[in-house]
Design an enzyme around this catalytic site. Sequence first.
Site, PDB file in Angstrom:
ATOM      1  N   CYS A  79     -71.412 -18.192 -22.222  1.00 28.12           N
ATOM      2  CA  CYS A  79     -72.471 -17.929 -21.262  1.00 28.12           C
ATOM      3  C   CYS A  79     -73.770 -17.552 -21.966  1.00 28.12           C
ATOM      4  O   CYS A  79     -73.785 -16.696 -22.855  1.00 28.12           O
ATOM      5  CB  CYS A  79     -72.060 -16.804 -20.316  1.00 28.12           C
ATOM      6  SG  CYS A  79     -73.320 -16.375 -19.106  1.00 28.12           S
ATOM      7  N   GLN A 292     -56.192 -12.646  -4.101  1.00 25.05           N
ATOM      8  CA  GLN A 292     -56.233 -12.537  -5.553  1.00 25.05           C
ATOM      9  C   GLN A 292     -57.320 -13.451  -6.104  1.00 25.05           C
ATOM     10  O   GLN A 292     -57.500 -14.580  -5.646  1.00 25.05           O
ATOM     11  CB  GLN A 292     -54.879 -12.899  -6.164  1.00 25.05           C
ATOM     12  CG  GLN A 292     -53.773 -11.912  -5.839  1.00 25.05           C
ATOM     13  CD  GLN A 292     -53.960 -10.564  -6.516  1.00 25.05           C
ATOM     14  OE1 GLN A 292     -54.783 -10.404  -7.409  1.00 25.05           O
ATOM     15  NE2 GLN A 292     -53.179  -9.578  -6.097  1.00 25.05           N
ATOM     16  N   PHE A 321     -48.202  -2.553   0.818  1.00 24.84           N
ATOM     17  CA  PHE A 321     -49.553  -3.044   0.561  1.00 24.84           C
ATOM     18  C   PHE A 321     -49.522  -4.584   0.577  1.00 24.84           C
ATOM     19  O   PHE A 321     -50.000  -5.250  -0.338  1.00 24.84           O
ATOM     20  CB  PHE A 321     -50.105  -2.540  -0.772  1.00 24.84           C
ATOM     21  CG  PHE A 321     -50.017  -1.053  -0.957  1.00 24.84           C
ATOM     22  CD1 PHE A 321     -51.007  -0.220  -0.452  1.00 24.84           C
ATOM     23  CD2 PHE A 321     -48.940  -0.476  -1.620  1.00 24.84           C
ATOM     24  CE1 PHE A 321     -50.927   1.162  -0.621  1.00 24.84           C
ATOM     25  CE2 PHE A 321     -48.853   0.899  -1.789  1.00 24.84           C
ATOM     26  CZ  PHE A 321     -49.840   1.724  -1.279  1.00 24.84           C
ATOM     27  N   GLU A 342     -48.948  -2.726   5.579  1.00 25.22           N
ATOM     28  CA  GLU A 342     -50.323  -2.763   5.084  1.00 25.22           C
ATOM     29  C   GLU A 342     -51.172  -1.843   5.941  1.00 25.22           C
ATOM     30  O   GLU A 342     -50.917  -1.662   7.127  1.00 25.22           O
ATOM     31  CB  GLU A 342     -50.835  -4.212   5.146  1.00 25.22           C
ATOM     32  CG  GLU A 342     -52.323  -4.404   5.097  1.00 25.22           C
ATOM     33  CD  GLU A 342     -52.918  -4.001   3.760  1.00 25.22           C
ATOM     34  OE1 GLU A 342     -54.004  -3.379   3.782  1.00 25.22           O
ATOM     35  OE2 GLU A 342     -52.313  -4.283   2.709  1.00 25.22           O
ATOM     36  N   ASP A 369     -50.770   3.664   7.421  1.00 20.54           N
ATOM     37  CA  ASP A 369     -51.488   4.316   6.329  1.00 20.54           C
ATOM     38  C   ASP A 369     -50.459   4.768   5.302  1.00 20.54           C
ATOM     39  O   ASP A 369     -49.721   5.738   5.523  1.00 20.54           O
ATOM     40  CB  ASP A 369     -52.286   5.506   6.863  1.00 20.54           C
ATOM     41  CG  ASP A 369     -53.131   6.165   5.781  1.00 20.54           C
ATOM     42  OD1 ASP A 369     -52.939   5.863   4.592  1.00 20.54           O
ATOM     43  OD2 ASP A 369     -53.980   7.018   6.129  1.00 20.54           O
ATOM     44  N   CYS A 416     -53.613  -3.284 -10.609  1.00 21.00           N
ATOM     45  CA  CYS A 416     -54.912  -3.701 -11.149  1.00 21.00           C
ATOM     46  C   CYS A 416     -55.585  -2.539 -11.880  1.00 21.00           C
ATOM     47  O   CYS A 416     -56.761  -2.625 -12.220  1.00 21.00           O
ATOM     48  CB  CYS A 416     -55.819  -4.217 -10.031  1.00 21.00           C
ATOM     49  SG  CYS A 416     -56.163  -3.013  -8.726  1.00 21.00           S
TER      50      CYS A 416
END
Length: 463
Positions: A79, A292, A321, A342, A369, A416
Site C-alpha cells: 500500500c 465475519q 453469542f 444471542e 443477555d 477476537c
Amino acid sequence: MRRPRNFKLLLQELVTAHVESLSSDGRGVAHVNGKAVFIEGALPGEQVLFTYVTRRKRYDEAKVEKIIKPSPDRVEPRCAHFNICGGCSLQHLSPAAQIAAKQQVLLDGLKHIGGIEPKVVLAPHTDVPVSREAGCRKRPPLTGPSWGYRRRARLGVKFVIKKDKLLIGFREKRSSLLADIDRCEVLHPPVGGLLPALRELIAGLEAYNSIPQIEVAAGDEATALVFRNLVQLSDTDLEKLQGFGKQQNMQIYLQPAGPESVTLIWPEAATLSYRLPEFNLELFFSPADFVQINADVNRAMISRVIELLAPKAHERVLDLFCGLGNFTLPLARHAGQVTGVEGEAKLIQRAQDNAQRNGISNAAFYAADLSQDLSGQPWAKQRFDKILLDPPRTGALEIIQQLPAFGATRIVYVSCNPATLARDARALTENGYTLMSAGVLDMFPHTTHVESIALFEKCENSV
C-alpha cells in the site's frame, strides 16, 4: 512530570538499537539503557536508527529513521499509504511471520494472563491432532487471501477546511485524524479502488459536511454502502447517491440514526448473503449486521470448529453469542439439536429466517443477555453435550461461571481478543476444564488483530 530543557533535542536525537521483539500493536521493542522503547516501523532482529517521539516514565515511543540491518522477514508494503494510514500496521512483515507473531501473542497471553498452556498448538498450515475423535487428518488452512479480503469496514468521512479537501478512509496511525488515501489494498476490491469516486460523490452533495461515515458490507454477489447522514437529504442529493449506486452496481442505504434506521434507497429491493458450500447453506444478512470480516477464513474456521467439537447425531449443542447463525446452522447439519443464543433480537430473527430458508428444523434460537443470570431461561434448564462460545472482544466471563450447570464435556471458544480469551481460559480451568489445544486464524492479514480458537475438555475426575 517536568520536561527537561533539552526535550526537543532529545526527540531529534538519532539512537541506535537492536530490536528484540514485536509488541501486540505491531511496534518493534528495544531497550536503551534498560528502558523499553516502542519503535514504529521496526521489526524483531533488526538494527535500526530511531528518533524519540515521546518520552515517558516507564517507556519511550519512537519511530524508525533508518534500517541498518533489516530482518529477513521484512517485505515491501504493497500500500502506498502504509506509512500514514492506521488501517494496517504489519504490511512490512511477511505473511508467515505475521501469523507466527500472532500465535506468540496468543500463547504469551494464555501463559501470563491465564497461567496455562495448551497441550497442542493448532498451527494454521499443519496437520496436528485436535481431538480424540478427529485424530490427525487433512484440513483446510486457516488462512486466505492477504489482499482484498475485508468485506466489512467503516470509512470515516470529513471535509478538512485547512486542506479544502474531503477525506475518506481510516484514521492515521496513532491519531484521531483521517488519513488522506486514494486506495485501500485490503478492502473488498470493488470498494478499495473506489475512494476517489466516493470522495467526488460526497463533495458534490449539498450535505457534504453532514455525512461522517460510510459503512461497507459485501456479500458473495453484491456490495452495499451505508451512508450515515446527520441531516435529511435533499431530493438532489438522493438522486446523486442513487445514480452512483446504479453506475457502480452497488446497493445504497442511508442511516439517519442508529443501526435500526438503515434504509435502502437503491435499488428498490436488494439482499446480501454468503454461501457455505461445505454445508449446503446460504446465509442472508443486513448491511448493519455483524458478519465475519474474511469470507475465506470464515469458511475454514467453521470447518475447524465442527472438527474440534465433533458433534454427533444424538448430541445437543449450545451455541452462545450465535449471531445470525454462522456456526449454528452448520452445526445443525451434524448434531441432533442445536440451540443458539444471542443478545440482539434482530440477529435472532435473522438466524430463524436463515434456518427456515435452508430447511433446518433442528435449531432453536433465543434472545438473552449473556452477561446476566440465565438460570430462569427455559433453554438454560437443559443439558448440553457440547458448547460453542464466540463472544465479542469483552469476552464471556459472566456466562462461563454458569457453564458447569449444562454438563458439557467439550467447549470450543472462538475469540477476537487474546487477552479476554486468556482470562476466560483460566476461569474454564477453574471450573473443571482442560485447555487441550489453541491456535490463531489469519482473519485480519496485515493488522495486529488476533483471531483465535481454543478447545477445552472436561476433566475426567471433575464433578
